[in-house]
Design a protein around this motif. Structure first.
Motif, PDB file in Angstrom:
ATOM      1  N   LEU A 120       0.917  -1.893   0.074  1.00  0.00           N
ATOM      2  CA  LEU A 120      -0.231  -0.097  -0.519  1.00  0.00           C
ATOM      3  C   LEU A 120       0.950   1.115  -0.101  1.00  0.00           C
ATOM      4  O   LEU A 120       1.528   1.295   0.708  1.00  0.00           O
ATOM      5  CB  LEU A 120      -1.132  -0.069   0.713  1.00  0.00           C
ATOM      6  CG  LEU A 120      -1.825   1.624   1.546  1.00  0.00           C
ATOM      7  CD1 LEU A 120      -2.664   1.083   0.087  1.00  0.00           C
ATOM      8  CD2 LEU A 120      -2.848   0.892   2.666  1.00  0.00           C
ATOM      9  N   LYS A 132      -3.215   6.514   0.835  1.00  0.00           N
ATOM     10  CA  LYS A 132      -4.967   6.345   0.951  1.00  0.00           C
ATOM     11  C   LYS A 132      -5.562   7.550   0.634  1.00  0.00           C
ATOM     12  O   LYS A 132      -4.880   8.793   0.771  1.00  0.00           O
ATOM     13  CB  LYS A 132      -5.185   5.994   1.813  1.00  0.00           C
ATOM     14  CG  LYS A 132      -5.000   3.982   2.165  1.00  0.00           C
ATOM     15  CD  LYS A 132      -5.934   3.562   3.072  1.00  0.00           C
ATOM     16  CE  LYS A 132      -6.034   4.297   4.371  1.00  0.00           C
ATOM     17  NZ  LYS A 132      -6.675   3.323   5.405  1.00  0.00           N
ATOM     18  N   GLU A 135      -9.480   6.319   1.997  1.00  0.00           N
ATOM     19  CA  GLU A 135     -10.184   5.311   2.421  1.00  0.00           C
ATOM     20  C   GLU A 135      -9.418   4.301   1.159  1.00  0.00           C
ATOM     21  O   GLU A 135     -10.163   3.359   1.109  1.00  0.00           O
ATOM     22  CB  GLU A 135     -11.366   4.760   2.913  1.00  0.00           C
ATOM     23  CG  GLU A 135     -10.902   5.267   4.611  1.00  0.00           C
ATOM     24  CD  GLU A 135     -10.368   4.751   4.980  1.00  0.00           C
ATOM     25  OE1 GLU A 135      -9.885   3.645   5.532  1.00  0.00           O
ATOM     26  OE2 GLU A 135     -10.013   5.869   6.161  1.00  0.00           O
ATOM     27  N   THR A 148      -9.368   0.327   1.471  1.00  0.00           N
ATOM     28  CA  THR A 148      -9.167  -0.472   2.888  1.00  0.00           C
ATOM     29  C   THR A 148      -8.714   0.319   3.647  1.00  0.00           C
ATOM     30  O   THR A 148      -8.729   1.420   4.140  1.00  0.00           O
ATOM     31  CB  THR A 148      -8.003  -1.043   1.982  1.00  0.00           C
ATOM     32  OG1 THR A 148      -7.022  -1.789   3.489  1.00  0.00           O
ATOM     33  CG2 THR A 148      -6.862   0.383   1.590  1.00  0.00           C
ATOM     34  N   ASN A 149      -8.641  -0.457   5.373  1.00  0.00           N
ATOM     35  CA  ASN A 149      -8.028   0.073   6.313  1.00  0.00           C
ATOM     36  C   ASN A 149      -6.504  -0.018   6.837  1.00  0.00           C
ATOM     37  O   ASN A 149      -6.404  -0.038   7.773  1.00  0.00           O
ATOM     38  CB  ASN A 149      -8.926  -0.810   7.643  1.00  0.00           C
ATOM     39  CG  ASN A 149      -9.421  -1.657   7.686  1.00  0.00           C
ATOM     40  OD1 ASN A 149      -8.508  -2.816   7.127  1.00  0.00           O
ATOM     41  ND2 ASN A 149     -10.002  -2.247   7.945  1.00  0.00           N
ATOM     42  N   LYS A 150      -6.412  -0.599   6.178  1.00  0.00           N
ATOM     43  CA  LYS A 150      -4.953  -0.812   5.706  1.00  0.00           C
ATOM     44  C   LYS A 150      -3.686   0.945   6.265  1.00  0.00           C
ATOM     45  O   LYS A 150      -3.925   1.515   5.833  1.00  0.00           O
ATOM     46  CB  LYS A 150      -4.132  -2.099   5.543  1.00  0.00           C
ATOM     47  CG  LYS A 150      -4.284  -3.869   6.007  1.00  0.00           C
ATOM     48  CD  LYS A 150      -4.065  -4.288   4.593  1.00  0.00           C
ATOM     49  CE  LYS A 150      -3.768  -5.810   5.332  1.00  0.00           C
ATOM     50  NZ  LYS A 150      -3.194  -7.277   5.155  1.00  0.00           N
ATOM     51  N   LYS A 151      -2.271   0.303   6.410  1.00  0.00           N
ATOM     52  CA  LYS A 151      -1.599   1.557   6.786  1.00  0.00           C
ATOM     53  C   LYS A 151      -0.917   1.599   5.650  1.00  0.00           C
ATOM     54  O   LYS A 151      -0.679   0.197   5.024  1.00  0.00           O
ATOM     55  CB  LYS A 151      -0.546   1.874   7.627  1.00  0.00           C
ATOM     56  CG  LYS A 151      -2.066   1.477   8.850  1.00  0.00           C
ATOM     57  CD  LYS A 151      -1.063   1.889  10.832  1.00  0.00           C
ATOM     58  CE  LYS A 151      -2.218   2.749  11.654  1.00  0.00           C
ATOM     59  NZ  LYS A 151      -1.041   2.212  13.058  1.00  0.00           N
ATOM     60  N   GLU A 203       1.890  -1.595   4.251  1.00  0.00           N
ATOM     61  CA  GLU A 203       1.854  -3.081   4.614  1.00  0.00           C
ATOM     62  C   GLU A 203       0.860  -3.546   2.955  1.00  0.00           C
ATOM     63  O   GLU A 203       0.917  -3.028   2.510  1.00  0.00           O
ATOM     64  CB  GLU A 203       0.442  -2.862   5.725  1.00  0.00           C
ATOM     65  CG  GLU A 203       0.311  -2.190   6.619  1.00  0.00           C
ATOM     66  CD  GLU A 203      -0.214  -2.756   7.814  1.00  0.00           C
ATOM     67  OE1 GLU A 203      -1.131  -3.558   7.538  1.00  0.00           O
ATOM     68  OE2 GLU A 203      -1.357  -2.106   9.181  1.00  0.00           O
ATOM     69  N   LEU A 240      -1.015  -5.855   0.435  1.00  0.00           N
ATOM     70  CA  LEU A 240      -2.768  -5.942   0.489  1.00  0.00           C
ATOM     71  C   LEU A 240      -2.862  -6.458  -0.624  1.00  0.00           C
ATOM     72  O   LEU A 240      -1.820  -6.788  -1.196  1.00  0.00           O
ATOM     73  CB  LEU A 240      -3.258  -4.622  -0.041  1.00  0.00           C
ATOM     74  CG  LEU A 240      -3.201  -3.507   0.201  1.00  0.00           C
ATOM     75  CD1 LEU A 240      -4.477  -2.108   0.011  1.00  0.00           C
ATOM     76  CD2 LEU A 240      -4.485  -3.573   1.837  1.00  0.00           C
ATOM     77  N   LYS A 279     -10.778  -5.989  -1.962  1.00  0.00           N
ATOM     78  CA  LYS A 279      -9.616  -7.020  -1.035  1.00  0.00           C
ATOM     79  C   LYS A 279      -9.965  -8.223  -1.006  1.00  0.00           C
ATOM     80  O   LYS A 279     -11.517  -8.593  -0.291  1.00  0.00           O
ATOM     81  CB  LYS A 279      -9.666  -6.289   0.163  1.00  0.00           C
ATOM     82  CG  LYS A 279      -8.451  -7.081   0.989  1.00  0.00           C
ATOM     83  CD  LYS A 279      -8.218  -5.632   2.863  1.00  0.00           C
ATOM     84  CE  LYS A 279      -9.532  -6.214   3.644  1.00  0.00           C
ATOM     85  NZ  LYS A 279      -9.336  -5.830   4.760  1.00  0.00           N
ATOM     86  N   GLU A 283      -9.243 -11.815   1.543  1.00  0.00           N
ATOM     87  CA  GLU A 283      -9.574 -12.863   2.600  1.00  0.00           C
ATOM     88  C   GLU A 283      -8.321 -13.721   2.508  1.00  0.00           C
ATOM     89  O   GLU A 283      -8.734 -14.242   1.565  1.00  0.00           O
ATOM     90  CB  GLU A 283     -10.592 -12.649   3.218  1.00  0.00           C
ATOM     91  CG  GLU A 283     -11.421 -11.900   3.822  1.00  0.00           C
ATOM     92  CD  GLU A 283     -10.717 -11.001   4.424  1.00  0.00           C
ATOM     93  OE1 GLU A 283      -9.929 -11.007   4.649  1.00  0.00           O
ATOM     94  OE2 GLU A 283     -11.055  -9.496   4.374  1.00  0.00           O
TER      95      GLU A 283
END
Length: 427
Positions: free
Chosen positions: A379, A382, A385, A401-404, A407, A409, A425, A427
Protein backbone atom coordinates in the motif's frame (compact mmCIF):
# COMPACT_ATOMS: atom_id res chain seq x y z
CA UNK A 1 20.08 22.36 9.70
CA UNK A 2 21.70 22.03 6.29
CA UNK A 3 19.15 21.93 3.48
CA UNK A 4 19.93 19.31 0.81
CA UNK A 5 18.13 19.02 -2.53
CA UNK A 6 18.76 15.98 -4.73
CA UNK A 7 17.56 15.33 -8.28
CA UNK A 8 17.74 11.84 -9.77
CA UNK A 9 17.49 11.01 -13.46
CA UNK A 10 17.39 7.62 -15.15
CA UNK A 11 17.20 4.07 -13.88
CA UNK A 12 16.32 2.33 -10.62
CA UNK A 13 20.04 1.91 -9.96
CA UNK A 14 20.38 5.70 -9.83
CA UNK A 15 17.36 5.83 -7.52
CA UNK A 16 19.03 3.34 -5.17
CA UNK A 17 22.32 5.26 -5.31
CA UNK A 18 20.67 8.60 -4.52
CA UNK A 19 19.25 7.06 -1.34
CA UNK A 20 22.72 5.76 -0.41
CA UNK A 21 24.30 9.17 -1.12
CA UNK A 22 21.81 10.93 1.14
CA UNK A 23 22.34 8.30 3.83
CA UNK A 24 26.03 9.30 4.07
CA UNK A 25 25.09 12.69 5.49
CA UNK A 26 24.42 12.92 9.25
CA UNK A 27 20.60 12.81 9.56
CA UNK A 28 20.78 15.07 12.61
CA UNK A 29 22.43 17.83 10.58
CA UNK A 30 20.34 18.07 7.41
CA UNK A 31 16.81 18.25 6.07
CA UNK A 32 15.74 17.13 2.59
CA UNK A 33 14.00 19.83 0.53
CA UNK A 34 12.46 19.88 -2.97
CA UNK A 35 14.97 20.58 -5.74
CA UNK A 36 13.03 23.66 -6.85
CA UNK A 37 13.34 25.26 -3.41
CA UNK A 38 16.22 27.08 -1.69
CA UNK A 39 18.93 24.70 -0.46
CA UNK A 40 22.50 24.74 0.83
CA UNK A 41 23.59 21.74 -1.23
CA UNK A 42 22.26 20.70 -4.63
CA UNK A 43 23.09 17.19 -5.85
CA UNK A 44 22.31 16.17 -9.44
CA UNK A 45 22.55 12.43 -10.13
CA UNK A 46 22.59 12.42 -13.93
CA UNK A 47 21.80 9.99 -16.74
CA UNK A 48 23.18 9.70 -20.28
CA UNK A 49 21.10 6.96 -21.89
CA UNK A 50 19.71 9.39 -24.51
CA UNK A 51 20.31 12.92 -25.80
CA UNK A 52 17.16 13.90 -23.92
CA UNK A 53 18.55 12.79 -20.55
CA UNK A 54 21.78 14.68 -21.31
CA UNK A 55 19.65 17.79 -21.86
CA UNK A 56 17.68 17.22 -18.64
CA UNK A 57 20.95 16.77 -16.73
CA UNK A 58 22.34 20.07 -18.02
CA UNK A 59 19.05 21.83 -17.28
CA UNK A 60 19.08 20.69 -13.64
CA UNK A 61 22.72 21.75 -13.26
CA UNK A 62 21.90 25.21 -14.60
CA UNK A 63 18.97 25.53 -12.17
CA UNK A 64 21.28 24.72 -9.26
CA UNK A 65 23.90 27.19 -10.55
CA UNK A 66 21.22 29.88 -10.70
CA UNK A 67 20.66 29.37 -6.96
CA UNK A 68 24.41 29.56 -6.41
CA UNK A 69 24.56 32.89 -8.26
CA UNK A 70 22.18 34.26 -5.63
CA UNK A 71 24.15 32.76 -2.76
CA UNK A 72 27.84 31.90 -3.36
CA UNK A 73 27.83 29.67 -0.25
CA UNK A 74 25.58 27.17 -2.04
CA UNK A 75 27.36 23.98 -3.13
CA UNK A 76 26.54 22.30 -6.45
CA UNK A 77 27.56 18.65 -6.86
CA UNK A 78 27.17 16.61 -10.04
CA UNK A 79 27.54 12.86 -10.43
CA UNK A 80 26.05 9.99 -12.45
CA UNK A 81 26.48 8.70 -15.98
CA UNK A 82 26.33 12.04 -17.81
CA UNK A 83 28.96 13.38 -15.42
CA UNK A 84 31.15 10.30 -16.00
CA UNK A 85 31.09 10.79 -19.76
CA UNK A 86 31.16 14.60 -19.93
CA UNK A 87 33.42 15.88 -17.16
CA UNK A 88 34.96 18.73 -19.16
CA UNK A 89 31.62 19.79 -20.63
CA UNK A 90 30.08 20.03 -17.14
CA UNK A 91 33.02 22.09 -15.82
CA UNK A 92 32.28 24.69 -18.49
CA UNK A 93 28.68 25.12 -17.31
CA UNK A 94 29.72 27.23 -14.33
CA UNK A 95 30.98 27.31 -10.77
CA UNK A 96 30.39 23.67 -9.86
CA UNK A 97 31.92 22.64 -6.54
CA UNK A 98 32.36 18.92 -7.15
CA UNK A 99 31.99 16.42 -9.99
CA UNK A 100 32.10 12.84 -8.71
CA UNK A 101 32.72 9.73 -10.80
CA UNK A 102 30.33 6.77 -10.68
CA UNK A 103 32.64 4.52 -8.69
CA UNK A 104 33.07 7.06 -5.88
CA UNK A 105 29.63 8.69 -5.97
CA UNK A 106 28.47 6.83 -2.84
CA UNK A 107 31.28 8.56 -0.89
CA UNK A 108 30.09 11.97 -2.03
CA UNK A 109 29.47 13.33 1.49
CA UNK A 110 33.08 12.58 2.50
CA UNK A 111 34.50 14.00 -0.74
CA UNK A 112 32.97 17.45 -0.18
CA UNK A 113 35.94 18.41 1.99
CA UNK A 114 38.54 16.11 0.48
CA UNK A 115 41.08 18.13 -1.49
CA UNK A 116 42.93 14.96 -2.52
CA UNK A 117 39.99 13.50 -4.48
CA UNK A 118 40.62 12.86 -8.17
CA UNK A 119 37.93 11.98 -10.71
CA UNK A 120 38.34 8.28 -11.62
CA UNK A 121 38.26 6.64 -15.05
CA UNK A 122 35.35 4.24 -14.57
CA UNK A 123 36.96 1.62 -16.82
CA UNK A 124 39.55 1.04 -14.06
CA UNK A 125 36.88 0.20 -11.45
CA UNK A 126 37.43 -3.33 -10.17
CA UNK A 127 35.32 -3.68 -7.03
CA UNK A 128 31.66 -3.12 -6.20
CA UNK A 129 31.36 -0.11 -3.89
CA UNK A 130 29.02 -1.24 -1.10
CA UNK A 131 27.48 1.25 1.32
CA UNK A 132 24.52 0.15 3.47
CA UNK A 133 21.45 2.37 3.43
CA UNK A 134 18.62 2.60 5.96
CA UNK A 135 15.77 3.92 3.83
CA UNK A 136 14.75 5.15 0.40
CA UNK A 137 13.82 8.69 -0.56
CA UNK A 138 10.00 8.87 -0.55
CA UNK A 139 9.41 5.28 -1.68
CA UNK A 140 7.35 2.49 -0.10
CA UNK A 141 9.43 -0.11 -1.98
CA UNK A 142 13.15 -0.57 -1.42
CA UNK A 143 15.41 -0.47 -4.48
CA UNK A 144 18.52 -2.54 -3.82
CA UNK A 145 21.51 -2.33 -6.13
CA UNK A 146 23.47 -5.59 -6.16
CA UNK A 147 25.41 -5.25 -9.42
CA UNK A 148 27.17 -2.52 -11.39
CA UNK A 149 28.75 -2.18 -14.83
CA UNK A 150 28.37 -4.14 -18.05
CA UNK A 151 30.78 -6.20 -20.14
CA UNK A 152 28.69 -6.06 -23.31
CA UNK A 153 29.05 -3.47 -26.04
CA UNK A 154 25.68 -3.20 -27.75
CA UNK A 155 26.23 -0.80 -30.62
CA UNK A 156 23.72 1.85 -29.47
CA UNK A 157 24.55 1.89 -25.75
CA UNK A 158 26.79 4.35 -23.87
CA UNK A 159 26.11 2.85 -20.44
CA UNK A 160 29.12 0.45 -20.31
CA UNK A 161 31.41 3.46 -20.87
CA UNK A 162 29.71 5.33 -18.03
CA UNK A 163 29.51 2.40 -15.60
CA UNK A 164 32.64 0.39 -16.31
CA UNK A 165 33.15 -3.39 -16.18
CA UNK A 166 30.66 -5.74 -14.52
CA UNK A 167 31.13 -6.16 -10.77
CA UNK A 168 28.88 -7.51 -8.04
CA UNK A 169 28.19 -6.96 -4.37
CA UNK A 170 29.36 -9.71 -2.06
CA UNK A 171 26.60 -12.20 -1.30
CA UNK A 172 26.91 -11.42 2.41
CA UNK A 173 26.54 -7.69 1.68
CA UNK A 174 23.38 -8.32 -0.33
CA UNK A 175 21.77 -10.13 2.60
CA UNK A 176 23.00 -7.52 5.08
CA UNK A 177 21.34 -4.74 3.08
CA UNK A 178 18.13 -6.75 2.59
CA UNK A 179 17.87 -7.34 6.36
CA UNK A 180 18.35 -3.62 7.02
CA UNK A 181 15.49 -2.78 4.66
CA UNK A 182 13.19 -5.34 6.29
CA UNK A 183 14.12 -4.13 9.80
CA UNK A 184 13.18 -0.62 8.66
CA UNK A 185 9.72 -1.74 7.58
CA UNK A 186 10.13 -2.37 3.85
CA UNK A 187 8.04 -5.30 2.68
CA UNK A 188 9.06 -5.23 -0.98
CA UNK A 189 12.61 -5.16 -2.36
CA UNK A 190 13.36 -4.48 -6.03
CA UNK A 191 16.68 -6.01 -7.05
CA UNK A 192 18.59 -3.93 -9.56
CA UNK A 193 21.86 -3.44 -11.37
CA UNK A 194 23.24 -2.16 -14.64
CA UNK A 195 23.23 -5.71 -16.03
CA UNK A 196 21.53 -7.66 -13.25
CA UNK A 197 21.82 -11.05 -14.94
CA UNK A 198 25.63 -10.83 -14.59
CA UNK A 199 25.43 -10.91 -10.78
CA UNK A 200 28.01 -13.39 -9.43
CA UNK A 201 29.92 -13.75 -6.19
CA UNK A 202 32.01 -16.84 -5.49
CA UNK A 203 29.60 -19.10 -7.35
CA UNK A 204 26.45 -17.40 -6.09
CA UNK A 205 24.14 -16.00 -8.77
CA UNK A 206 20.85 -14.11 -8.98
CA UNK A 207 18.78 -17.21 -8.20
CA UNK A 208 20.82 -17.74 -5.01
CA UNK A 209 20.11 -14.14 -3.98
CA UNK A 210 16.34 -14.55 -4.44
CA UNK A 211 16.30 -17.89 -2.62
CA UNK A 212 18.16 -16.41 0.34
CA UNK A 213 15.89 -13.35 0.49
CA UNK A 214 12.85 -15.61 0.31
CA UNK A 215 13.76 -16.77 3.83
CA UNK A 216 13.73 -13.27 5.36
CA UNK A 217 10.84 -12.99 7.77
CA UNK A 218 8.87 -9.79 7.19
CA UNK A 219 9.76 -9.50 3.51
CA UNK A 220 6.64 -10.05 1.40
CA UNK A 221 7.65 -9.38 -2.21
CA UNK A 222 10.84 -9.62 -4.27
CA UNK A 223 10.84 -7.92 -7.68
CA UNK A 224 13.54 -8.27 -10.32
CA UNK A 225 14.36 -5.31 -12.54
CA UNK A 226 15.45 -5.55 -16.17
CA UNK A 227 17.14 -8.78 -17.33
CA UNK A 228 18.89 -9.35 -20.65
CA UNK A 229 17.15 -12.07 -22.76
CA UNK A 230 20.24 -14.24 -23.18
CA UNK A 231 20.84 -14.25 -19.40
CA UNK A 232 17.28 -15.37 -18.61
CA UNK A 233 18.04 -19.09 -18.34
CA UNK A 234 15.73 -22.06 -17.82
CA UNK A 235 17.60 -22.81 -14.60
CA UNK A 236 16.86 -19.31 -13.31
CA UNK A 237 13.17 -19.67 -14.16
CA UNK A 238 12.91 -23.04 -12.45
CA UNK A 239 14.41 -21.67 -9.25
CA UNK A 240 12.39 -18.45 -9.27
CA UNK A 241 9.20 -20.48 -9.61
CA UNK A 242 9.94 -22.11 -6.24
CA UNK A 243 10.02 -18.72 -4.51
CA UNK A 244 6.57 -17.65 -3.31
CA UNK A 245 7.63 -14.02 -2.77
CA UNK A 246 8.82 -13.42 -6.33
CA UNK A 247 6.75 -10.96 -8.38
CA UNK A 248 5.63 -12.50 -11.71
CA UNK A 249 6.80 -9.34 -13.44
CA UNK A 250 9.74 -9.45 -15.84
CA UNK A 251 11.15 -6.52 -17.80
CA UNK A 252 13.20 -7.62 -20.80
CA UNK A 253 15.01 -5.44 -23.37
CA UNK A 254 13.91 -6.80 -26.75
CA UNK A 255 15.06 -3.65 -28.63
CA UNK A 256 13.87 -4.94 -32.01
CA UNK A 257 11.72 -7.75 -33.41
CA UNK A 258 13.63 -7.75 -36.69
CA UNK A 259 16.66 -10.02 -37.00
CA UNK A 260 18.57 -7.73 -39.36
CA UNK A 261 18.20 -4.83 -36.96
CA UNK A 262 19.13 -6.97 -33.95
CA UNK A 263 22.34 -8.00 -35.71
CA UNK A 264 23.13 -4.36 -36.51
CA UNK A 265 22.60 -3.50 -32.84
CA UNK A 266 25.08 -6.17 -31.77
CA UNK A 267 22.43 -8.13 -29.84
CA UNK A 268 23.36 -11.82 -29.26
CA UNK A 269 19.94 -13.36 -30.06
CA UNK A 270 17.27 -13.31 -32.75
CA UNK A 271 13.49 -13.00 -32.70
CA UNK A 272 12.99 -16.78 -32.62
CA UNK A 273 15.22 -17.06 -29.54
CA UNK A 274 13.16 -14.35 -27.88
CA UNK A 275 9.87 -16.06 -28.64
CA UNK A 276 11.19 -19.30 -27.16
CA UNK A 277 12.20 -17.41 -24.01
CA UNK A 278 8.71 -15.97 -23.58
CA UNK A 279 7.19 -19.43 -24.00
CA UNK A 280 9.49 -20.70 -21.25
CA UNK A 281 8.51 -17.83 -18.95
CA UNK A 282 4.80 -18.48 -19.46
CA UNK A 283 5.28 -22.19 -18.85
CA UNK A 284 6.45 -21.30 -15.32
CA UNK A 285 4.44 -18.09 -14.78
CA UNK A 286 1.24 -18.28 -16.89
CA UNK A 287 0.00 -14.85 -15.78
CA UNK A 288 3.37 -13.08 -15.89
CA UNK A 289 3.49 -9.37 -16.67
CA UNK A 290 6.20 -9.04 -19.29
CA UNK A 291 7.38 -5.61 -20.35
CA UNK A 292 9.72 -4.89 -23.24
CA UNK A 293 12.18 -2.14 -24.11
CA UNK A 294 12.10 -1.32 -27.82
CA UNK A 295 14.36 1.05 -29.77
CA UNK A 296 12.94 2.42 -33.00
CA UNK A 297 14.78 4.19 -35.80
CA UNK A 298 18.13 2.43 -35.39
CA UNK A 299 20.41 3.36 -38.34
CA UNK A 300 19.51 1.26 -41.35
CA UNK A 301 16.11 0.21 -39.98
CA UNK A 302 13.90 0.30 -43.09
CA UNK A 303 10.13 0.67 -43.14
CA UNK A 304 9.80 -3.08 -43.69
CA UNK A 305 12.20 -3.79 -40.80
CA UNK A 306 10.06 -1.63 -38.54
CA UNK A 307 6.87 -3.32 -39.74
CA UNK A 308 8.46 -6.69 -38.93
CA UNK A 309 9.10 -5.46 -35.37
CA UNK A 310 5.53 -4.18 -35.10
CA UNK A 311 4.13 -7.50 -36.36
CA UNK A 312 6.38 -9.50 -34.06
CA UNK A 313 5.40 -7.58 -30.93
CA UNK A 314 1.71 -7.62 -31.90
CA UNK A 315 1.59 -11.40 -31.56
CA UNK A 316 3.38 -11.53 -28.19
CA UNK A 317 1.21 -11.81 -25.01
CA UNK A 318 3.01 -8.98 -23.20
CA UNK A 319 1.76 -6.43 -20.65
CA UNK A 320 3.43 -3.18 -21.72
CA UNK A 321 6.14 -1.51 -23.80
CA UNK A 322 8.82 1.10 -23.09
CA UNK A 323 9.66 2.88 -26.34
CA UNK A 324 12.91 4.72 -27.12
CA UNK A 325 13.55 6.53 -30.42
CA UNK A 326 17.19 5.81 -31.30
CA UNK A 327 19.54 8.40 -29.83
CA UNK A 328 23.10 8.84 -31.15
CA UNK A 329 25.54 8.36 -28.28
CA UNK A 330 29.12 9.58 -28.88
CA UNK A 331 31.66 6.80 -28.50
CA UNK A 332 29.29 3.98 -29.48
CA UNK A 333 29.56 1.89 -32.63
CA UNK A 334 26.22 3.22 -33.92
CA UNK A 335 27.18 6.87 -33.57
CA UNK A 336 28.62 7.24 -37.06
CA UNK A 337 26.64 4.56 -38.89
CA UNK A 338 25.17 5.53 -42.27
CA UNK A 339 21.44 5.42 -43.08
CA UNK A 340 20.39 7.46 -40.07
CA UNK A 341 16.60 7.60 -39.73
CA UNK A 342 15.11 11.09 -39.60
CA UNK A 343 13.77 12.46 -36.31
CA UNK A 344 10.32 12.83 -37.83
CA UNK A 345 10.25 9.18 -38.95
CA UNK A 346 11.59 7.94 -35.59
CA UNK A 347 8.82 9.82 -33.79
CA UNK A 348 6.19 8.48 -36.19
CA UNK A 349 7.33 4.91 -35.55
CA UNK A 350 7.49 5.53 -31.81
CA UNK A 351 3.86 6.70 -31.85
CA UNK A 352 2.74 3.49 -33.56
CA UNK A 353 4.58 1.43 -30.95
CA UNK A 354 3.15 3.53 -28.12
CA UNK A 355 -0.36 2.83 -29.44
CA UNK A 356 0.40 -0.88 -29.62
CA UNK A 357 1.76 -0.75 -26.07
CA UNK A 358 -1.41 0.93 -24.85
CA UNK A 359 -3.53 -1.78 -26.46
CA UNK A 360 -1.37 -4.51 -24.89
CA UNK A 361 -1.65 -2.91 -21.46
CA UNK A 362 -5.44 -2.64 -21.59
CA UNK A 363 -5.77 -6.21 -22.84
CA UNK A 364 -3.57 -7.48 -20.03
CA UNK A 365 -5.57 -5.61 -17.39
CA UNK A 366 -8.80 -7.08 -18.74
CA UNK A 367 -7.25 -10.55 -18.63
CA UNK A 368 -6.50 -10.05 -14.93
CA UNK A 369 -10.13 -9.07 -14.32
CA UNK A 370 -11.63 -11.86 -16.43
CA UNK A 371 -9.48 -14.54 -14.82
CA UNK A 372 -9.76 -13.05 -11.30
CA UNK A 373 -5.99 -13.15 -10.80
CA UNK A 374 -4.92 -12.34 -7.23
CA UNK A 375 -2.84 -9.15 -7.11
CA UNK A 376 -0.41 -8.49 -4.27
CA UNK A 377 1.17 -5.15 -3.55
CA UNK A 378 2.45 -2.76 -0.89
CA UNK A 379 0.00 0.00 0.00
CA UNK A 380 1.53 3.29 -1.17
CA UNK A 381 -1.04 5.87 -0.17
CA UNK A 382 -4.69 6.40 0.76
CA UNK A 383 -7.26 9.05 -0.07
CA UNK A 384 -10.80 8.82 1.34
CA UNK A 385 -10.11 5.20 2.33
CA UNK A 386 -9.10 4.30 -1.25
CA UNK A 387 -5.59 2.89 -1.34
CA UNK A 388 -3.24 2.39 -4.28
CA UNK A 389 -0.67 -0.34 -4.92
CA UNK A 390 1.74 -1.19 -7.69
CA UNK A 391 0.89 -4.88 -7.81
CA UNK A 392 3.22 -7.83 -8.26
CA UNK A 393 1.82 -8.04 -11.83
CA UNK A 394 2.89 -4.41 -12.47
CA UNK A 395 -0.69 -3.17 -12.59
CA UNK A 396 -1.55 -0.13 -10.53
CA UNK A 397 -4.63 -1.06 -8.57
CA UNK A 398 -7.05 0.83 -6.33
CA UNK A 399 -9.15 -0.58 -3.52
CA UNK A 400 -10.90 0.38 -0.31
CA UNK A 401 -8.84 -0.63 2.72
CA UNK A 402 -8.28 0.09 6.38
CA UNK A 403 -4.61 -0.87 6.25
CA UNK A 404 -1.72 1.55 6.62
CA UNK A 405 0.83 2.62 4.00
CA UNK A 406 3.65 0.09 3.73
CA UNK A 407 1.47 -2.94 4.45
CA UNK A 408 0.78 -5.81 2.03
CA UNK A 409 -2.58 -5.85 0.24
CA UNK A 410 -4.11 -8.73 -1.70
CA UNK A 411 -6.96 -7.95 -4.06
CA UNK A 412 -9.02 -9.54 -6.81
CA UNK A 413 -9.42 -7.04 -9.69
CA UNK A 414 -13.03 -6.35 -10.61
CA UNK A 415 -13.30 -3.44 -13.04
CA UNK A 416 -11.20 -0.90 -14.90
CA UNK A 417 -10.70 2.27 -12.89
CA UNK A 418 -8.51 5.29 -13.67
CA UNK A 419 -5.20 3.97 -15.03
CA UNK A 420 -5.45 0.68 -13.18
CA UNK A 421 -8.07 -1.67 -11.80
CA UNK A 422 -10.41 -1.38 -8.89
CA UNK A 423 -10.65 -4.47 -6.71
CA UNK A 424 -12.16 -5.76 -3.51
CA UNK A 425 -9.76 -6.85 -0.80
CA UNK A 426 -9.21 -10.59 -0.83
CA UNK A 427 -9.28 -12.52 2.41
Amino acid sequence: MIKIAIATLGCKTNTAESAIILNQFNPENYTLVPFASTADIYIINTCTVTQRTDYKSRNLIRKALKQKSKNPAVKVIVTGCYAQRNYEEIKKLGDIDLIVDNQNKLDLAELLNNEDYHFQDIMTAAEFNFKPVQKMIEHTRAFQKIQDGCDYRCHYCAVPYARGPARSAKFSEVLTQARIFVENGYKEIVLGGINLGLYEDEGKNLADVVEAMEKLEGLELIRISSLEPHLFSLELLKRLKQCTKICPHFHIPLQSGNDRTLKGMGRPYNSSDFEVLLNHIFSFFPDAAIGLDVITGFPGESSSDFQATLNFIAKLPIAYLHIFPFSCRPGTAAYSLPEQVSKQEKNRRAQRLLQLGKEKKEYYKQKMINEKILLRGILESKENEIGTILSDHYIRAYTSTNKKAGELLKIIPQQLYKDGVFGAKAE
